[in-house]
Design a protein around this motif. Sequence first.
Motif, mmCIF file in Angstrom:
data_model
loop_
_atom_site.group_PDB
_atom_site.id
_atom_site.type_symbol
_atom_site.label_atom_id
_atom_site.label_comp_id
_atom_site.label_asym_id
_atom_site.label_seq_id
_atom_site.Cartn_x
_atom_site.Cartn_y
_atom_site.Cartn_z
ATOM 1 N N SER A 61 0.795 -1.218 0.000
ATOM 2 C CA SER A 61 0.000 0.000 0.000
ATOM 3 C C SER A 61 0.834 1.277 0.000
ATOM 4 N N SER A 94 1.880 2.508 -3.279
ATOM 5 C CA SER A 94 0.678 2.922 -3.992
ATOM 6 C C SER A 94 0.161 4.253 -3.458
ATOM 7 N N ILE A 95 0.191 4.413 -2.122
ATOM 8 C CA ILE A 95 -0.257 5.668 -1.521
ATOM 9 C C ILE A 95 0.630 6.819 -1.986
ATOM 10 N N MET A 128 -0.264 7.603 -5.526
ATOM 11 C CA MET A 128 -1.550 8.278 -5.655
ATOM 12 C C MET A 128 -1.492 9.691 -5.076
ATOM 13 N N SER A 149 -2.713 4.550 -15.331
ATOM 14 C CA SER A 149 -3.245 4.031 -14.071
ATOM 15 C C SER A 149 -3.490 2.532 -14.145
ATOM 16 N N ARG A 192 1.652 -3.281 -9.734
ATOM 17 C CA ARG A 192 1.502 -3.592 -8.316
ATOM 18 C C ARG A 192 1.067 -5.037 -8.118
ATOM 19 N N MET A 239 5.759 3.709 -8.392
ATOM 20 C CA MET A 239 5.955 4.880 -7.557
ATOM 21 C C MET A 239 7.025 5.798 -8.157
ATOM 22 N N THR A 292 5.679 7.638 -11.085
ATOM 23 C CA THR A 292 4.773 8.696 -10.648
ATOM 24 C C THR A 292 5.538 9.899 -10.132
ATOM 25 N N MET A 335 -6.916 9.940 -2.447
ATOM 26 C CA MET A 335 -5.817 9.195 -3.048
ATOM 27 C C MET A 335 -5.142 8.280 -2.023
ATOM 28 N N GLY A 356 -4.994 4.431 -2.546
ATOM 29 C CA GLY A 356 -3.710 3.757 -2.413
ATOM 30 C C GLY A 356 -3.798 2.530 -1.526
ATOM 31 N N GLN A 376 -5.972 -0.068 -3.490
ATOM 32 C CA GLN A 376 -5.252 -0.732 -4.567
ATOM 33 C C GLN A 376 -4.122 -1.603 -4.030
ATOM 34 N N GLY A 377 -3.536 -1.201 -2.893
ATOM 35 C CA GLY A 377 -2.475 -2.008 -2.308
ATOM 36 C C GLY A 377 -2.991 -3.282 -1.678
#
Length: 439
Positions: free
Chosen positions: A18, A21-22, A25, A149, A156, A165, A168, A283, A287, A290-291
Motif C-alpha cells: 500500500s 501505492s499511496i 496516488m 493508471s 503492483r 511509484m 509517478t 488518493m 492507495g 489498490q495495495g
Amino acid sequence: MELKQIKNSTSSMILQFSIPSIIAMMLTSWITVADGFFMGNYVGKEAIAAVNLGLPIVYLYLGVGLMVSIGGVAIAGMALGAGDRETGNQVFRQTIALTLFLSAGISVLIGFGFGPMLRILHADERVIAYFQEYYRIMLLELPIMVVNSSLGMFIRGEGSPRYFMKVTILNVLLNILLDYLFAGCFHKGAAGIAAASLISAAVSLLFLLYYFWKKARIYRLGKFRFSGEVCVQALLNGSSEFIGEISTGITMFAYNFVIMRQIGVDGVTAFTIVGYTAYAFSMVIVGFGQGSSPLISFCYGAGEKMLASDIRKRTNRYVFGAGAAVFLLMALSADWYGGLFVQNEHVAGMVRSGILIFMVSFFFSGINAITSFYFTAVGKAAESAAISFSRGLVVLLACIFTLPALFGMTGVWLAAPVTEAVTLIITGGLLSRESLREA
C-alpha cells in the motif's frame, strides 16, 4: 506473492503493497493541487472555477478506467492465486486494450459536448474561455492518464509497486516544472498548464511500457484472445468503481449547479480549493485500496476467506488513522490554506469557515471505500456497488439539493459528512450479512 508470507506478516504485507501505492496516488493528487496553485496565482480565480466545472469529465474517464482495470486486476489476481498464469496474462492484455479503446472513444464524444454542459451551468464568458482552453488539450491527456493508471495496477499486482511509484514521482516533478515554465515564465495560461499535464503523462507512459517490455515477470504485452466472458465479468466486477466515479461526476455537476446559482463563482472557487484536500485524502484511500486488493483477491482465490477479511479490517484501521491525522493537520493550517491559492479574502474566508466541517467526512469515508474495494476484490460486485451508489449518488445528491437550500454555503460543507455517516450504517449492515453467510 506467497500465501504463507501473507499469513505470517499480514500487516507488513499490507503496508508493503500500500505505501508505494499511496505515495504514487498522493503524488498524482499533487499534480492537481499544483495545477490549481498555478491557475490561481498565474491565471485567476475564474480559471480555478473553470477547471472544477469540467471535473465531471475527468470522473467519467476515471470511472470507465477503474471499472475495466480493477475488474481485470481482480480476475487476473484470482487466476494467479489459483496457479493459472496464462489466464492472468490474457486478462491483463485484454484489460489494457479495452481501457485504451474506451477512453479514446470518450474523448471523441466529449469533444462535442462542451457547449450544452456550459449552458446548463450558466457559466460567464471568462470561465467558458478558460474551460475550453484547458479541456480541449486535456481530452488528449486523459486517455493516457487512464492507461497509465491501469498499467500501474498490474505492476503492483505483479509485486513491483516501487517501480510505479518512481514513474509517478517523475510524472509529478516534470508536471510541476512544466507548469512553472508554461504558466509562470511563458505566460501560456490554462492551455500551458494542460500541455504540461499532457507531456508528463506521455513521458510516464513510455517508462511504463518499458517495464512490460523488459522487466515484467508475469504480465507481458502481446497478442491476446478476446474473451467476451472475461470482459463482462470484469465490467460487472468493477461496476462499483464505475458507479463511484460516475456518481462523483454527477454530484460534482450538482455541486457546481447549486453553488453557481446560490453563491456564484467565488463559491465554486472556495469549494474547489477545499476539494484539493479531499482529493488528496481520497488518493490515500485509493492507495490503501489498490495495495490491499491484490492481497485480498489472492487469499480469497486460494480459499483463505478469513485471511482476506482480516486484511480488510486491518486496512480499515489504517485509513481511519489517516483520516484523523489529516483532520488534525488541516485544523492547524486552515487559516492560511485558502490564501495559498487565491489572493481574495472573500474566497479565503469561505475556505476557512468550511474546511473543518467538510473534513469530518474523512473519519467515515475511508472505511466505506475500503469495504467497497474488499467486496470488489472477492467478486461481490452487488455489495460493492451498493456502498458506492449510496455514498456517491443517492444520499449525496439528496444532501446537495436540500442542505444548501436550508443553510447556504454551510449546507454545502455539511453534505459530505452527512452522506458518509449514513453510508457507514449501510456498510455495517452488508458486512454483518456477509459474516452470517460465512459462519
